[in-house]
Structure formats: structure tokens, C-alpha cells
Scaffold this motif. Sequence first.
Motif, PDB file in Angstrom:
ATOM      1  N   ASP A 193       0.832  -1.209   0.000  1.00 24.03           N
ATOM      2  CA  ASP A 193       0.000   0.000   0.000  1.00 24.03           C
ATOM      3  C   ASP A 193       0.867   1.259   0.000  1.00 24.03           C
ATOM      4  N   PHE A 194       1.907   1.259   0.834  1.00 25.27           N
ATOM      5  CA  PHE A 194       2.819   2.402   0.932  1.00 25.27           C
ATOM      6  C   PHE A 194       3.481   2.683  -0.417  1.00 25.27           C
ATOM      7  N   LEU A 195       3.995   1.644  -1.046  1.00 23.38           N
ATOM      8  CA  LEU A 195       4.668   1.836  -2.328  1.00 23.38           C
ATOM      9  C   LEU A 195       3.695   2.323  -3.400  1.00 23.38           C
ATOM     10  N   LYS A 196       2.493   1.763  -3.422  1.00 22.59           N
ATOM     11  CA  LYS A 196       1.496   2.215  -4.401  1.00 22.59           C
ATOM     12  C   LYS A 196       1.175   3.696  -4.200  1.00 22.59           C
ATOM     13  N   LYS A 197       1.048   4.126  -2.942  1.00 27.88           N
ATOM     14  CA  LYS A 197       0.739   5.531  -2.659  1.00 27.88           C
ATOM     15  C   LYS A 197       1.862   6.456  -3.103  1.00 27.88           C
ATOM     16  N   THR A 198       3.085   5.928  -3.146  1.00 23.92           N
ATOM     17  CA  THR A 198       4.215   6.753  -3.578  1.00 23.92           C
ATOM     18  C   THR A 198       4.509   6.580  -5.066  1.00 23.92           C
ATOM     19  N   LYS A 241      15.642 -16.089  -6.413  1.00 24.65           N
ATOM     20  CA  LYS A 241      15.710 -16.967  -7.586  1.00 24.65           C
ATOM     21  C   LYS A 241      14.955 -18.279  -7.354  1.00 24.65           C
ATOM     22  N   LYS A 242      14.822 -18.693  -6.085  1.00 23.52           N
ATOM     23  CA  LYS A 242      14.008 -19.883  -5.799  1.00 23.52           C
ATOM     24  C   LYS A 242      12.545 -19.617  -6.148  1.00 23.52           C
ATOM     25  N   GLU A 243      12.096 -18.387  -5.932  1.00 24.00           N
ATOM     26  CA  GLU A 243      10.717 -18.005  -6.237  1.00 24.00           C
ATOM     27  C   GLU A 243      10.522 -17.712  -7.722  1.00 24.00           C
ATOM     28  N   ASP A 244      11.538 -17.105  -8.319  1.00 16.44           N
ATOM     29  CA  ASP A 244      11.472 -16.755  -9.739  1.00 16.44           C
ATOM     30  C   ASP A 244      12.858 -16.957 -10.343  1.00 16.44           C
ATOM     31  N   PRO A 245      13.085 -18.083 -11.040  1.00 17.07           N
ATOM     32  CA  PRO A 245      14.404 -18.371 -11.611  1.00 17.07           C
ATOM     33  C   PRO A 245      14.913 -17.296 -12.577  1.00 17.07           C
ATOM     34  N   ASN A 246      14.027 -16.464 -13.092  1.00 13.99           N
ATOM     35  CA  ASN A 246      14.426 -15.398 -14.022  1.00 13.99           C
ATOM     36  C   ASN A 246      14.789 -14.091 -13.318  1.00 13.99           C
ATOM     37  N   TYR A 247      14.745 -14.072 -11.987  1.00 16.64           N
ATOM     38  CA  TYR A 247      15.063 -12.855 -11.219  1.00 16.64           C
ATOM     39  C   TYR A 247      16.535 -12.528 -11.458  1.00 16.64           C
ATOM     40  N   GLY A 248      16.804 -11.387 -12.053  1.00 17.75           N
ATOM     41  CA  GLY A 248      18.169 -11.034 -12.438  1.00 17.75           C
ATOM     42  C   GLY A 248      18.899 -10.180 -11.417  1.00 17.75           C
ATOM     43  N   VAL A 249      20.205 -10.138 -11.574  1.00 21.03           N
ATOM     44  CA  VAL A 249      21.076  -9.356 -10.698  1.00 21.03           C
ATOM     45  C   VAL A 249      20.724  -7.875 -10.781  1.00 21.03           C
ATOM     46  N   ALA A 250      20.577  -7.358 -11.992  1.00 16.02           N
ATOM     47  CA  ALA A 250      20.270  -5.932 -12.165  1.00 16.02           C
ATOM     48  C   ALA A 250      18.914  -5.581 -11.553  1.00 16.02           C
ATOM     49  N   THR A 251      17.947  -6.467 -11.704  1.00 11.72           N
ATOM     50  CA  THR A 251      16.617  -6.235 -11.123  1.00 11.72           C
ATOM     51  C   THR A 251      16.706  -6.172  -9.599  1.00 11.72           C
ATOM     52  N   LEU A 252      17.473  -7.067  -9.018  1.00 11.55           N
ATOM     53  CA  LEU A 252      17.622  -7.052  -7.561  1.00 11.55           C
ATOM     54  C   LEU A 252      18.295  -5.768  -7.103  1.00 11.55           C
ATOM     55  N   TYR A 253      19.355  -5.353  -7.774  1.00 11.88           N
ATOM     56  CA  TYR A 253      20.014  -4.092  -7.411  1.00 11.88           C
ATOM     57  C   TYR A 253      19.049  -2.918  -7.502  1.00 11.88           C
ATOM     58  N   ARG A 254      18.283  -2.838  -8.593  1.00  5.83           N
ATOM     59  CA  ARG A 254      17.333  -1.726  -8.751  1.00  5.83           C
ATOM     60  C   ARG A 254      16.279  -1.729  -7.644  1.00  5.83           C
ATOM     61  N   ASN A 255      15.738  -2.912  -7.343  1.00  2.31           N
ATOM     62  CA  ASN A 255      14.709  -2.996  -6.305  1.00  2.31           C
ATOM     63  C   ASN A 255      15.265  -2.671  -4.925  1.00  2.31           C
ATOM     64  N   LEU A 256      16.458  -3.152  -4.623  1.00  4.18           N
ATOM     65  CA  LEU A 256      17.070  -2.827  -3.332  1.00  4.18           C
ATOM     66  C   LEU A 256      17.311  -1.331  -3.208  1.00  4.18           C
ATOM     67  N   ARG A 308       9.262  -7.305  -7.215  1.00  4.77           N
ATOM     68  CA  ARG A 308       9.197  -6.480  -6.005  1.00  4.77           C
ATOM     69  C   ARG A 308       8.408  -7.200  -4.909  1.00  4.77           C
ATOM     70  N   PHE A 309       7.337  -7.849  -5.292  1.00  3.73           N
ATOM     71  CA  PHE A 309       6.535  -8.603  -4.330  1.00  3.73           C
ATOM     72  C   PHE A 309       7.393  -9.686  -3.658  1.00  3.73           C
ATOM     73  N   ILE A 310       8.147 -10.435  -4.455  1.00  2.00           N
ATOM     74  CA  ILE A 310       9.001 -11.497  -3.915  1.00  2.00           C
ATOM     75  C   ILE A 310      10.016 -10.920  -2.927  1.00  2.00           C
ATOM     76  N   LEU A 311      10.629  -9.818  -3.274  1.00  2.00           N
ATOM     77  CA  LEU A 311      11.626  -9.197  -2.404  1.00  2.00           C
ATOM     78  C   LEU A 311      10.989  -8.672  -1.118  1.00  2.00           C
ATOM     79  N   LEU A 312       9.853  -7.998  -1.244  1.00  2.00           N
ATOM     80  CA  LEU A 312       9.154  -7.502  -0.053  1.00  2.00           C
ATOM     81  C   LEU A 312       8.754  -8.652   0.872  1.00  2.00           C
TER      82      LEU A 312
END
Length: 153
Positions: free
Chosen positions: A15-20, A53-68, A28-32
Motif C-alpha cells: 500500500d505504501f509503495l502504491k501511494k508513492t 531466484k528460488k521463487e522466480d528463476p528469471n530474477y536477475g542481478v540488475a533487477t535485484l540491485y534496482r529494487n534494493l 518487487r513482491f518477492i523481495l518484499l
Amino acid sequence: MVIKLENVSLQSLIDFLKKTGVKITLTRFILLKTFTDNPDVHFDFNRLLKIVKKEDPNYGVATLYRNLNMLVKKNIISVNTINNVKYYEIITPQKGNIHIHLICKYCNNVEEYLGYEVMQFLNLVKNKYGFDINYGSINAYGICKKCKQKVQE
């Protein structure tokens, strides 16, 4: 727009992220979910990558860096460098914005200390220097109970 986050349930973060204005993608859901399911864990990047990557084998390094980086900017997680390794942890109301990391120099285990005395110390700093501390952590290095027992044996 400034929105104060009151708790760290998965739904409240969404909810917080959607409001922003942040779109909630699967990555993002997997990481949260990883952070909310493990509120006391200090994750290094490689450990986080294995988990997501256990949740989504296609989760990439760049995506993780951006989300973090986005979650750090939104003050949902904090990043702390310990022994040249970045560790990420969720910011919870229980931890407050400031706490002490007790880091074992033998096994690299990280415990947190959240006692009242920390706030007393920070009030002393504020009064002496007129410096308002908003957030942060203090790193203390030593030897944990388990390692101390191993050394004594």
C-alpha cells in the motif's frame, strides 16, 4: 509527498509503495515478502539473490540491485556495510531507526541491540552537539557467545 510507514506487514508495504507511485511487480513482491517474512535477518546480496531466484528463476542481478536501491530510498530497508559486505535489513518500528549491530569477528554473525540505553546515548550526543540523528546503526565488533565457547574448549 511524504507518507509515514506505521508497520511492516507485506500489505502495508505494498500500500505504501502504491501511494508513492511505485508499481508492484512480481519481482518487487518477492523481495518484499522475503524481508517481511524475515524481519530480523541481515541479508547480503548473494543470499538475497539465491532466495528470490528460488521463487522466480528469471530474477536477475540488475533487477535485484534496482529494487534494493528503490527500497532503500523509500526507507523500507536499510543497508549497512560490515567487513566490506553490504547487508540489507527491513526497518521496523520495533527496531526504530537506530540500533547497534553486534558483529562477531570470527563467524560474522550479526545480532542487534535495541535497548533504551541507545536512545539515552543519542540524546547525550544531541544535547552536546545539537545534532538531530534521524536514522542509522552503530557497529560493534567482538566475539559472540558461541565462538567464545569454542575458543575456551
